[in-house]
Design a protein around this motif. Structure first.
Motif, mmCIF file in Angstrom:
data_model
loop_
_atom_site.group_PDB
_atom_site.id
_atom_site.type_symbol
_atom_site.label_atom_id
_atom_site.label_comp_id
_atom_site.label_asym_id
_atom_site.label_seq_id
_atom_site.Cartn_x
_atom_site.Cartn_y
_atom_site.Cartn_z
ATOM 1 N N ASN A 39 0.821 -1.206 0.000
ATOM 2 C CA ASN A 39 0.000 0.000 0.000
ATOM 3 C C ASN A 39 0.864 1.269 0.000
ATOM 4 N N MET A 40 1.869 1.266 -0.866
ATOM 5 C CA MET A 40 2.779 2.398 -0.940
ATOM 6 C C MET A 40 2.072 3.617 -1.543
ATOM 7 N N VAL A 41 2.356 4.760 -0.956
ATOM 8 C CA VAL A 41 1.830 6.007 -1.500
ATOM 9 C C VAL A 41 2.979 6.987 -1.673
ATOM 10 N N HIS A 42 2.801 7.884 -2.600
ATOM 11 C CA HIS A 42 3.799 8.928 -2.790
ATOM 12 C C HIS A 42 3.468 10.088 -1.879
ATOM 13 N N LYS A 43 4.441 10.521 -1.170
ATOM 14 C CA LYS A 43 4.243 11.691 -0.326
ATOM 15 C C LYS A 43 5.154 12.798 -0.806
ATOM 16 N N ILE A 57 8.608 11.067 -1.819
ATOM 17 C CA ILE A 57 9.100 9.819 -1.246
ATOM 18 C C ILE A 57 7.962 8.813 -1.208
ATOM 19 N N GLU A 58 8.341 7.578 -1.139
ATOM 20 C CA GLU A 58 7.338 6.542 -1.060
ATOM 21 C C GLU A 58 7.270 6.024 0.361
ATOM 22 N N ARG A 59 6.066 5.870 0.847
ATOM 23 C CA ARG A 59 5.957 5.241 2.168
ATOM 24 C C ARG A 59 4.646 4.464 2.271
ATOM 25 N N GLU A 60 4.611 3.613 3.279
ATOM 26 C CA GLU A 60 3.435 2.778 3.453
ATOM 27 C C GLU A 60 2.287 3.581 4.051
ATOM 28 N N ALA A 61 1.102 3.350 3.517
ATOM 29 C CA ALA A 61 -0.090 3.962 4.094
ATOM 30 C C ALA A 61 -0.830 2.905 4.900
#
Ligand SMILES: [Zn+2]
Length: 104
Positions: A39-43, A57-61
């Motif tokens: 469930n990676m999202v771009h922040k 950056i990519e991080r888990e949501a």
């Protein structure tokens, strides 16, 4: 909620279906979990300090805990979880299929 931090879970629905990962954090109140690399999202980050670059950056949501199942190494898949009370009165989670205990 049956999922806890550091559990290994399998995603059973959504675009990450079938993905397996470690639970980075679990919020029983919200019924949400964050699973490593799922469930990676771009922040978009704003540069906070001088010399630091802003960017994406990519991080888990967090996702709904009902979207994942606890992974059983013996069954090699996500399984339903039952509970068992040990002789020392400790309540542990067990795989409903094979009886493997998840909590020591
Ligand atoms: Zn099992």
């Amino acid at each position: 909620m049956q999922i806890r931090t550091n559990d290994t879970v399998v995603v059973i629905t959504g675009k990450s279906r079938g993905a397996k990962g470690k639970v980075l954090s679990a919020s029983p109140k919200a019924g949400k979990v964050v699973v490593e690399n799922v469930n990676m999202v771009h922040k978009h980050m704003k540069p906070r300090q001088q010399g630091m670059q802003g960017g994406v950056i990519e991080r888990e949501a967090a996702m709904d805990a009902s979207n994942v199942m606890l992974y059983c190494p013996k069954c090699d898949k996500g399984v339903r979880v039952g509970y068992k009370v040990l002789e020392n009165n400790k309540k542990v989670r067990v795989c409903k299929k094979c009886g493997t205990t998840f909590d020591e």
